[in-house]
Design a protein around this motif. Sequence first.
Motif, PDB file in Angstrom:
ATOM      1  N   THR A   1       0.880  -1.167   0.000  1.00 53.60           N
ATOM      2  CA  THR A   1       0.000   0.000   0.000  1.00 53.60           C
ATOM      3  C   THR A   1       0.913   1.211   0.000  1.00 53.60           C
ATOM      4  N   LEU A   2       0.778   2.027  -1.038  1.00 56.54           N
ATOM      5  CA  LEU A   2       1.662   3.164  -1.247  1.00 56.54           C
ATOM      6  C   LEU A   2       0.921   4.466  -0.967  1.00 56.54           C
ATOM      7  N   ASN A   3       1.605   5.391  -0.344  1.00 60.81           N
ATOM      8  CA  ASN A   3       1.024   6.682  -0.014  1.00 60.81           C
ATOM      9  C   ASN A   3       1.137   7.619  -1.231  1.00 60.81           C
ATOM     10  N   ALA A   4       0.387   7.267  -2.270  1.00 58.64           N
ATOM     11  CA  ALA A   4       0.387   8.018  -3.528  1.00 58.64           C
ATOM     12  C   ALA A   4      -0.891   7.643  -4.271  1.00 58.64           C
ATOM     13  N   SER A   5      -1.266   8.460  -5.224  1.00 55.29           N
ATOM     14  CA  SER A   5      -2.464   8.165  -6.013  1.00 55.29           C
ATOM     15  C   SER A   5      -2.162   7.086  -7.055  1.00 55.29           C
ATOM     16  N   PRO A   6      -3.182   6.393  -7.550  1.00 53.17           N
ATOM     17  CA  PRO A   6      -2.950   5.428  -8.634  1.00 53.17           C
ATOM     18  C   PRO A   6      -2.260   6.071  -9.846  1.00 53.17           C
ATOM     19  N   ALA A   7      -2.618   7.320 -10.154  1.00 57.85           N
ATOM     20  CA  ALA A   7      -1.987   8.002 -11.293  1.00 57.85           C
ATOM     21  C   ALA A   7      -0.490   8.194 -11.054  1.00 57.85           C
ATOM     22  N   GLN A   8      -0.103   8.534  -9.819  1.00 61.40           N
ATOM     23  CA  GLN A   8       1.315   8.711  -9.500  1.00 61.40           C
ATOM     24  C   GLN A   8       2.071   7.385  -9.586  1.00 61.40           C
ATOM     25  N   VAL A   9       1.457   6.323  -9.091  1.00 62.58           N
ATOM     26  CA  VAL A   9       2.098   5.003  -9.132  1.00 62.58           C
ATOM     27  C   VAL A   9       2.241   4.543 -10.587  1.00 62.58           C
ATOM     28  N   PHE A  10       1.184   4.728 -11.380  1.00 62.58           N
ATOM     29  CA  PHE A  10       1.241   4.342 -12.790  1.00 62.58           C
ATOM     30  C   PHE A  10       2.339   5.127 -13.515  1.00 62.58           C
ATOM     31  N   LYS A  11       2.426   6.410 -13.246  1.00 57.53           N
ATOM     32  CA  LYS A  11       3.460   7.258 -13.861  1.00 57.53           C
ATOM     33  C   LYS A  11       4.851   6.763 -13.474  1.00 57.53           C
TER      34      LYS A  11
ATOM     35  N   ALA B   1      12.602  -6.120 -21.698  1.00 58.42           N
ATOM     36  CA  ALA B   1      11.164  -6.318 -21.478  1.00 58.42           C
ATOM     37  C   ALA B   1      10.352  -5.956 -22.721  1.00 58.42           C
ATOM     38  N   ARG B   2       9.214  -6.658 -22.867  1.00 56.99           N
ATOM     39  CA  ARG B   2       8.240  -6.383 -23.923  1.00 56.99           C
ATOM     40  C   ARG B   2       6.875  -6.233 -23.264  1.00 56.99           C
ATOM     41  N   TYR B   3       6.190  -5.134 -23.560  1.00 50.31           N
ATOM     42  CA  TYR B   3       4.902  -4.821 -22.921  1.00 50.31           C
ATOM     43  C   TYR B   3       3.751  -5.395 -23.744  1.00 50.31           C
ATOM     44  N   LEU B   4       2.912  -6.183 -23.067  1.00 46.59           N
ATOM     45  CA  LEU B   4       1.834  -6.908 -23.734  1.00 46.59           C
ATOM     46  C   LEU B   4       0.459  -6.283 -23.520  1.00 46.59           C
ATOM     47  N   ASP B   5       0.230  -5.691 -22.347  1.00 48.07           N
ATOM     48  CA  ASP B   5      -1.091  -5.159 -22.012  1.00 48.07           C
ATOM     49  C   ASP B   5      -0.919  -4.014 -21.027  1.00 48.07           C
ATOM     50  N   ILE B   6      -1.561  -2.888 -21.313  1.00 44.06           N
ATOM     51  CA  ILE B   6      -1.533  -1.746 -20.402  1.00 44.06           C
ATOM     52  C   ILE B   6      -2.927  -1.149 -20.336  1.00 44.06           C
ATOM     53  N   VAL B   7      -3.442  -1.019 -19.118  1.00 47.00           N
ATOM     54  CA  VAL B   7      -4.686  -0.294 -18.856  1.00 47.00           C
ATOM     55  C   VAL B   7      -4.268   0.879 -17.977  1.00 47.00           C
ATOM     56  N   PRO B   8      -4.255   2.107 -18.510  1.00 45.57           N
ATOM     57  CA  PRO B   8      -3.741   3.253 -17.759  1.00 45.57           C
ATOM     58  C   PRO B   8      -4.334   3.352 -16.351  1.00 45.57           C
ATOM     59  N   GLY B   9      -3.431   3.486 -15.389  1.00 47.87           N
ATOM     60  CA  GLY B   9      -3.830   3.641 -14.005  1.00 47.87           C
ATOM     61  C   GLY B   9      -4.282   2.370 -13.317  1.00 47.87           C
ATOM     62  N   GLU B  10      -4.285   1.227 -14.040  1.00 51.90           N
ATOM     63  CA  GLU B  10      -4.826  -0.002 -13.455  1.00 51.90           C
ATOM     64  C   GLU B  10      -3.951  -1.239 -13.606  1.00 51.90           C
ATOM     65  N   ARG B  11      -3.353  -1.448 -14.796  1.00 50.57           N
ATOM     66  CA  ARG B  11      -2.683  -2.732 -15.037  1.00 50.57           C
ATOM     67  C   ARG B  11      -1.578  -2.568 -16.076  1.00 50.57           C
ATOM     68  N   ILE B  12      -0.493  -3.330 -15.824  1.00 47.82           N
ATOM     69  CA  ILE B  12       0.611  -3.442 -16.780  1.00 47.82           C
ATOM     70  C   ILE B  12       1.008  -4.916 -16.810  1.00 47.82           C
ATOM     71  N   VAL B  13       1.093  -5.490 -17.993  1.00 45.63           N
ATOM     72  CA  VAL B  13       1.531  -6.878 -18.139  1.00 45.63           C
ATOM     73  C   VAL B  13       2.689  -6.885 -19.132  1.00 45.63           C
ATOM     74  N   TYR B  14       3.780  -7.531 -18.729  1.00 43.03           N
ATOM     75  CA  TYR B  14       4.949  -7.577 -19.597  1.00 43.03           C
ATOM     76  C   TYR B  14       5.720  -8.873 -19.384  1.00 43.03           C
ATOM     77  N   VAL B  15       6.548  -9.210 -20.342  1.00 45.18           N
ATOM     78  CA  VAL B  15       7.480 -10.325 -20.216  1.00 45.18           C
ATOM     79  C   VAL B  15       8.884  -9.746 -20.290  1.00 45.18           C
ATOM     80  N   TYR B  16       9.801 -10.399 -19.585  1.00 42.01           N
ATOM     81  CA  TYR B  16      11.176  -9.922 -19.689  1.00 42.01           C
ATOM     82  C   TYR B  16      12.168 -11.075 -19.583  1.00 42.01           C
ATOM     83  N   ASP B  17      13.276 -10.878 -20.250  1.00 40.57           N
ATOM     84  CA  ASP B  17      14.413 -11.797 -20.214  1.00 40.57           C
ATOM     85  C   ASP B  17      15.502 -11.141 -19.377  1.00 40.57           C
ATOM     86  N   MET B  18      16.206 -11.953 -18.601  1.00 41.15           N
ATOM     87  CA  MET B  18      17.375 -11.475 -17.866  1.00 41.15           C
ATOM     88  C   MET B  18      18.594 -12.232 -18.388  1.00 41.15           C
ATOM     89  N   PHE B  19      19.658 -11.487 -18.604  1.00 40.45           N
ATOM     90  CA  PHE B  19      20.915 -12.054 -19.080  1.00 40.45           C
ATOM     91  C   PHE B  19      22.024 -11.676 -18.109  1.00 40.45           C
TER      92      PHE B  19
END
Length: 157
Positions: free
Chosen positions: A16-26, A76-94
Amino acid sequence: MSDTSTRHHSYTIERTLNASPAQVFKAWTEPGAKSRWFSGPREQWREHSRESNIRVGGREHLVGAWQDGRQTIYDARYLDIVPGERIVYVYDMFIDQKRISISLATVQIAPVGAATRLQYTEQEIFLDGHEDGGGREKGTRVLFDQLEASLRVKPLA
């Protein structure tokens, strides 16, 4: 014969972060804001390059090195973004040009009064005998500490 093993692991972190969803999304999606918290430990790791195009179909690429000279690459490659609500991505680590893992990550952001609930779930596959021992989850928790600290910093005018 080479090791072609896979090891699966998943974890969820909630904050739980002391910030608005818009701030966290940003903080997750704007390159300047993300670079303030999404980084290796500054006393042990040095950033070499960073590219960000955080949008559906976009990529993020971060290269750095540890004090011992090992190079890390996050791609990383971004697959799905709903502004202010959700981010889905895949990433490789080398490490030193060798892929050690592939992960699917889901970031969920929701208001809780004046604060924001952040839920992060990562499904990871470690490749070819690479053993993590919980280091990825521990490192992600440190990143979230850095995220929280970055949200407390007042933006420059």
